[in-house]
Design a protein around this motif. Structure first.
Motif, PDB file in Angstrom:
ATOM      1  N   ALA A 158      55.303  61.136  60.729  1.00  0.00           N
ATOM      2  CA  ALA A 158      54.587  60.271  59.653  1.00  0.00           C
ATOM      3  C   ALA A 158      53.413  59.664  59.879  1.00  0.00           C
ATOM      4  O   ALA A 158      52.825  59.342  59.030  1.00  0.00           O
ATOM      5  CB  ALA A 158      55.962  59.338  59.038  1.00  0.00           C
ATOM      6  N   GLY A 159      53.234  59.370  61.071  1.00  0.00           N
ATOM      7  CA  GLY A 159      52.128  58.628  61.335  1.00  0.00           C
ATOM      8  C   GLY A 159      51.645  59.274  62.955  1.00  0.00           C
ATOM      9  O   GLY A 159      52.398  59.445  63.881  1.00  0.00           O
ATOM     10  N   SER A 160      50.214  58.930  63.205  1.00  0.00           N
ATOM     11  CA  SER A 160      49.798  59.248  64.645  1.00  0.00           C
ATOM     12  C   SER A 160      49.693  57.906  65.599  1.00  0.00           C
ATOM     13  O   SER A 160      49.532  58.107  66.477  1.00  0.00           O
ATOM     14  CB  SER A 160      48.523  59.841  64.511  1.00  0.00           C
ATOM     15  OG  SER A 160      47.518  58.933  64.024  1.00  0.00           O
ATOM     16  N   GLY A 161      49.761  56.743  64.750  1.00  0.00           N
ATOM     17  CA  GLY A 161      49.598  55.540  65.691  1.00  0.00           C
ATOM     18  C   GLY A 161      48.187  55.244  66.046  1.00  0.00           C
ATOM     19  O   GLY A 161      47.900  54.681  67.228  1.00  0.00           O
ATOM     20  N   LEU A 162      47.274  55.870  65.692  1.00  0.00           N
ATOM     21  CA  LEU A 162      45.866  55.864  66.178  1.00  0.00           C
ATOM     22  C   LEU A 162      45.071  55.076  64.812  1.00  0.00           C
ATOM     23  O   LEU A 162      44.073  54.593  65.222  1.00  0.00           O
ATOM     24  CB  LEU A 162      45.114  57.270  66.152  1.00  0.00           C
ATOM     25  CG  LEU A 162      45.633  57.994  67.347  1.00  0.00           C
ATOM     26  CD1 LEU A 162      45.000  59.491  67.500  1.00  0.00           C
ATOM     27  CD2 LEU A 162      45.605  57.192  68.839  1.00  0.00           C
ATOM     28  N   GLY A 163      45.634  55.154  63.740  1.00  0.00           N
ATOM     29  CA  GLY A 163      44.762  54.463  62.668  1.00  0.00           C
ATOM     30  C   GLY A 163      44.181  52.956  62.968  1.00  0.00           C
ATOM     31  O   GLY A 163      42.925  53.013  62.964  1.00  0.00           O
ATOM     32  N   LEU A 164      45.221  52.058  63.301  1.00  0.00           N
ATOM     33  CA  LEU A 164      44.465  50.723  63.606  1.00  0.00           C
ATOM     34  C   LEU A 164      43.642  50.732  64.935  1.00  0.00           C
ATOM     35  O   LEU A 164      42.817  50.032  64.970  1.00  0.00           O
ATOM     36  CB  LEU A 164      45.631  49.720  63.667  1.00  0.00           C
ATOM     37  CG  LEU A 164      46.428  49.568  62.410  1.00  0.00           C
ATOM     38  CD1 LEU A 164      47.708  48.545  62.590  1.00  0.00           C
ATOM     39  CD2 LEU A 164      45.540  48.869  61.339  1.00  0.00           C
ATOM     40  N   ALA A 165      43.869  51.323  65.893  1.00  0.00           N
ATOM     41  CA  ALA A 165      43.210  51.489  67.227  1.00  0.00           C
ATOM     42  C   ALA A 165      41.760  51.886  66.779  1.00  0.00           C
ATOM     43  O   ALA A 165      40.791  51.333  67.176  1.00  0.00           O
ATOM     44  CB  ALA A 165      43.910  52.397  68.176  1.00  0.00           C
ATOM     45  N   LYS A 206      50.857  44.486  69.007  1.00  0.00           N
ATOM     46  CA  LYS A 206      50.917  46.091  69.504  1.00  0.00           C
ATOM     47  C   LYS A 206      50.246  46.884  68.619  1.00  0.00           C
ATOM     48  O   LYS A 206      50.081  48.011  68.944  1.00  0.00           O
ATOM     49  CB  LYS A 206      52.391  46.215  69.810  1.00  0.00           C
ATOM     50  CG  LYS A 206      53.184  45.703  70.890  1.00  0.00           C
ATOM     51  CD  LYS A 206      54.627  46.160  70.655  1.00  0.00           C
ATOM     52  CE  LYS A 206      55.572  45.309  71.598  1.00  0.00           C
ATOM     53  NZ  LYS A 206      57.075  45.722  71.564  1.00  0.00           N
ATOM     54  N   ILE A 207      50.149  46.198  67.415  1.00  0.00           N
ATOM     55  CA  ILE A 207      49.510  47.277  66.284  1.00  0.00           C
ATOM     56  C   ILE A 207      48.360  47.852  66.627  1.00  0.00           C
ATOM     57  O   ILE A 207      48.162  48.779  65.843  1.00  0.00           O
ATOM     58  CB  ILE A 207      49.587  46.630  64.961  1.00  0.00           C
ATOM     59  CG1 ILE A 207      48.672  45.296  64.769  1.00  0.00           C
ATOM     60  CG2 ILE A 207      51.064  46.030  64.469  1.00  0.00           C
ATOM     61  CD1 ILE A 207      48.558  44.758  63.555  1.00  0.00           C
ATOM     62  N   PHE A 208      47.418  47.343  67.287  1.00  0.00           N
ATOM     63  CA  PHE A 208      46.085  47.790  67.621  1.00  0.00           C
ATOM     64  C   PHE A 208      46.196  48.968  68.949  1.00  0.00           C
ATOM     65  O   PHE A 208      45.116  49.351  69.330  1.00  0.00           O
ATOM     66  CB  PHE A 208      45.028  46.692  67.709  1.00  0.00           C
ATOM     67  CG  PHE A 208      44.886  46.021  66.634  1.00  0.00           C
ATOM     68  CD1 PHE A 208      44.171  46.742  65.466  1.00  0.00           C
ATOM     69  CD2 PHE A 208      45.213  44.572  66.411  1.00  0.00           C
ATOM     70  CE1 PHE A 208      43.810  46.042  64.304  1.00  0.00           C
ATOM     71  CE2 PHE A 208      44.979  44.119  65.278  1.00  0.00           C
ATOM     72  CZ  PHE A 208      44.439  44.727  64.303  1.00  0.00           C
ATOM     73  N   ASP A 209      47.560  48.971  69.405  1.00  0.00           N
ATOM     74  CA  ASP A 209      47.537  49.618  70.784  1.00  0.00           C
ATOM     75  C   ASP A 209      47.600  51.186  70.203  1.00  0.00           C
ATOM     76  O   ASP A 209      48.166  51.610  69.210  1.00  0.00           O
ATOM     77  CB  ASP A 209      48.834  49.515  71.354  1.00  0.00           C
ATOM     78  CG  ASP A 209      48.904  48.065  71.989  1.00  0.00           C
ATOM     79  OD1 ASP A 209      47.629  47.412  72.348  1.00  0.00           O
ATOM     80  OD2 ASP A 209      49.860  47.577  72.371  1.00  0.00           O
ATOM     81  N   PRO A 210      46.648  52.123  70.940  1.00  0.00           N
ATOM     82  CA  PRO A 210      46.761  53.541  70.370  1.00  0.00           C
ATOM     83  C   PRO A 210      48.251  54.172  70.797  1.00  0.00           C
ATOM     84  O   PRO A 210      49.034  53.877  71.373  1.00  0.00           O
ATOM     85  CB  PRO A 210      45.911  53.893  71.790  1.00  0.00           C
ATOM     86  CG  PRO A 210      45.181  53.051  72.038  1.00  0.00           C
ATOM     87  CD  PRO A 210      45.824  51.853  71.815  1.00  0.00           C
ATOM     88  N   PHE A 211      48.402  54.787  69.503  1.00  0.00           N
ATOM     89  CA  PHE A 211      49.770  55.649  69.555  1.00  0.00           C
ATOM     90  C   PHE A 211      51.013  54.615  69.207  1.00  0.00           C
ATOM     91  O   PHE A 211      52.082  55.326  69.275  1.00  0.00           O
ATOM     92  CB  PHE A 211      50.215  56.757  70.636  1.00  0.00           C
ATOM     93  CG  PHE A 211      48.952  57.444  71.032  1.00  0.00           C
ATOM     94  CD1 PHE A 211      48.608  58.441  70.203  1.00  0.00           C
ATOM     95  CD2 PHE A 211      48.179  57.200  72.199  1.00  0.00           C
ATOM     96  CE1 PHE A 211      47.628  59.254  70.497  1.00  0.00           C
ATOM     97  CE2 PHE A 211      46.987  58.095  72.506  1.00  0.00           C
ATOM     98  CZ  PHE A 211      46.833  59.175  71.738  1.00  0.00           C
ATOM     99  N   PHE A 212      50.830  53.466  68.882  1.00  0.00           N
ATOM    100  CA  PHE A 212      51.729  52.307  68.606  1.00  0.00           C
ATOM    101  C   PHE A 212      52.137  52.801  67.089  1.00  0.00           C
ATOM    102  O   PHE A 212      51.178  52.728  66.092  1.00  0.00           O
ATOM    103  CB  PHE A 212      51.609  51.156  69.007  1.00  0.00           C
ATOM    104  CG  PHE A 212      52.652  50.261  68.364  1.00  0.00           C
ATOM    105  CD1 PHE A 212      54.007  49.980  69.209  1.00  0.00           C
ATOM    106  CD2 PHE A 212      52.353  49.612  66.934  1.00  0.00           C
ATOM    107  CE1 PHE A 212      54.717  49.239  68.689  1.00  0.00           C
ATOM    108  CE2 PHE A 212      53.634  48.624  66.787  1.00  0.00           C
ATOM    109  CZ  PHE A 212      54.859  48.711  67.378  1.00  0.00           C
ATOM    110  N   THR A 213      53.325  53.064  66.725  1.00  0.00           N
ATOM    111  CA  THR A 213      53.580  53.154  65.247  1.00  0.00           C
ATOM    112  C   THR A 213      55.196  52.835  65.163  1.00  0.00           C
ATOM    113  O   THR A 213      56.048  53.200  65.753  1.00  0.00           O
ATOM    114  CB  THR A 213      53.506  54.554  64.613  1.00  0.00           C
ATOM    115  OG1 THR A 213      53.782  54.963  63.237  1.00  0.00           O
ATOM    116  CG2 THR A 213      54.255  55.792  65.617  1.00  0.00           C
ATOM    117  N   THR A 214      55.363  52.446  63.819  1.00  0.00           N
ATOM    118  CA  THR A 214      56.953  52.081  63.447  1.00  0.00           C
ATOM    119  C   THR A 214      57.363  53.260  62.464  1.00  0.00           C
ATOM    120  O   THR A 214      58.697  52.946  62.035  1.00  0.00           O
ATOM    121  CB  THR A 214      57.253  50.715  63.066  1.00  0.00           C
ATOM    122  OG1 THR A 214      56.383  50.576  61.760  1.00  0.00           O
ATOM    123  CG2 THR A 214      56.615  49.779  64.049  1.00  0.00           C
TER     124      THR A 214
END
Length: 469
Positions: free
Chosen positions: A427-434, A414-422
């Motif tokens: 603290a994070g947008s969840g867009l970095g890896l996507a 799931k880590i490359f899915d947009p807006f996924f973050t733990t």
């Protein structure tokens, strides 16, 4: 306005023409076959008629050999059969020849009957003209043989024309098949290939427009709509990229402020010393302090310049760059975010020159390094940034490896899915890896991750044909 046929109309018209030609060829072939069949049927009947006349002539000759009058009577029977056959033929072929042949047979029959009458009255062949009966039989036979030969010639001509017709039909079908194939290639296969390439480019992260398709049908409209979609996707992608940059800049704010604050403090201290010792001070010391202040100004300018270059919106633009220098510039941007207990090791050759979009790859490096720093948190740890050439020194492979807590298996997919973050909210947008994955795919490459709980995580990026020899 010029009317353009749709693809469906083109296909319908093409297959209608093909169907019409097939029907026409089939009808012509059937008519030709029917003509041949009829001609053969008539020929068979005429040959049967000829056999009956020849039989009557054979019995005629037998009479002259044996002087048995019964032979002539049998000859008349065969002639009667012949007349019946001619009457049947006249129903199928009302020709002057058959009428003439019927007259000849009747004359032949009449001559035989007259001969029988004369012979019965005298019981002798003296004073009886035998050549007349033979001549009439010969005429009936010759005319019929000529007609049969003509029919045979006609059959040969029909067979020859059938061969030519078959050859033309086969050639026409081959030509039509080639024309249909070229039509399908131009109007169906080629546009589909272009659209397939466009979809593959979209999947790989390349949102550049596809070539226009000028077919005047649904494919042209589809290509136009795909280009409109790509235009919108390019806009959204730039917005997403910029949004992620702004999010990264927000993360860097405190570190950058610290980096700029240090040179400013040094400049302020140097200027205060100079002001205090303005009169009667050591000129050489003042000169050194001013030179140091200039160096600190240049340092601050470099930091601001790097920050501006990173935040500036730009189109995809691969250029030659020293990869190790690019990593060092990236680390300079986040100098303030690197805790003292964290060790960073760079395993990159000094002269590794690559061709890529340095700003976008810098964003990938920034995302992955910041993620590694945040994963290690306040614990002692190490980050390794390495690079090497692969595939006969054509492709670039680089990696960022950390000694953090690792990623749970259930989250790896799931880590490359947009807006996924733990991370915590905010603290994070969840867009970095996507976004990073999109940038790597835009370069035609791939990004892979390996992680083991309590041991660390390693991101490996491969970019094909990036090495400059």
């Amino acid at each position: 306005m010029k009317y353009k046929l749709s693809l469906r109309q083109k296909i319908v018209i093409t297959f209608f023409i093909l169907f019409s030609i097939v029907i026409l060829v089939s009808i012509l072939g059937f008519l030709n076959y029917n003509r041949l069949n009829t001609t053969i049927h008539i020929l068979e009947k005429k040959e049967s008629l000829l056999n009956n006349i020849l039989e009557s002539r054979r019995y005629e000759k037998n009479f002259f050999i044996t002087k048995d009058i019964s032979n002539l009577k049998i000859a008349i029977e065969f002639l009667n059969k012949g007349k019946i056959q001619i009457n049947e033929l006249l129903k199928e072929e009302n020709s002057d020849f058959l009428k003439k042949e019927l007259v000849l047979i009747e004359n032949y029959e009449k001559e035989i009957k007259n001969f029988i009458t004369k012979y019965n009255s005298s019981l002798s062949l003296e004073n009886i003209n035998m050549t007349s009966i033979q001549e009439k039989g010969r005429l009936a036979t010759i005319e019929l043989e000529k007609a049969i030969n003509e029919k045979r010639s006609e059959i040969k001509k029909i067979i020859q024309s059938s061969r030519i017709f078959l050859l033309i039909s086969i050639s026409s079908f081959v030509l039509l098949a080639i024309i249909t194939f070229l039509f399908l290639v131009k109007n169906v296969n080629k546009p589909l290939k272009n659209i397939e390439k466009a979809i593959q480019k979209i999947v790989s992260g390349d949102y550049e427009s596809i070539p226009k398709i000028k077919t005047g049908d649904e494919f042209e409209n589809l290509a136009e709509n795909i280009n409109n979609l790509l235009k919108e996707m390019r806009l959204r992608n730039r917005q997403l990229l910029q949004k992620e940059k702004m999010a990264a800049l927000g993360t860097l704010t405190s570190g950058v402020a610290h980096e700029i604050n240090n040179p400013l403090n040094n400049i302020s201290t140097s200027l205060q010393i100079i002001l205090e010792e303005l009169e009667g001070g050591d000129i050489k010391l003042h000169q050194e302090l001013l030179e140091e202040a200039l160096r600190q100004v240049d340092r601050a300018k470099d930091i601001v310049k790097s920050l501006l270059e990173f935040s500036r919106e730009s189109s995809f633009n691969p250029k030659e760059v020293n990869f190790k220098t690019l990593i060092q510039k990236t680390l300079k941007l986040i100098q303030g975010e690197i805790p003292t207990h964290l060790q960073i090791e760079i395993k990159v050759p000094e002269n590794l020159i690559v061709k890529l979009d340095s700003r976008r790859i810098q964003q990938v490096l920034l995302n992955l390094i910041l993620n590694a720093i945040q994963a290690i948190d306040n614990n002692p740890g190490k980050i390794i940034i390495g690079a090497e050439t692969v595939n006969n020194d054509q492709d670039l492979r680089f990696y960022i490896e950390d000694t953090g807590p690792g990623i749970p298996k259930e989250n790896l997919s799931k880590i490359f899915d947009p807006f996924f973050t733990t991370k915590d909210v905010g603290a994070g947008s969840g867009l970095g890896l996507a976004v990073s994955q999109g940038i790597i795919e835009q370069h035609g490459g791939k990004i892979e991750v390996e992680s083991e709980l309590n041991k660390g995580t390693k991101f490996t990026i491969t970019i094909p044909k990036a090495i400059i020899v």
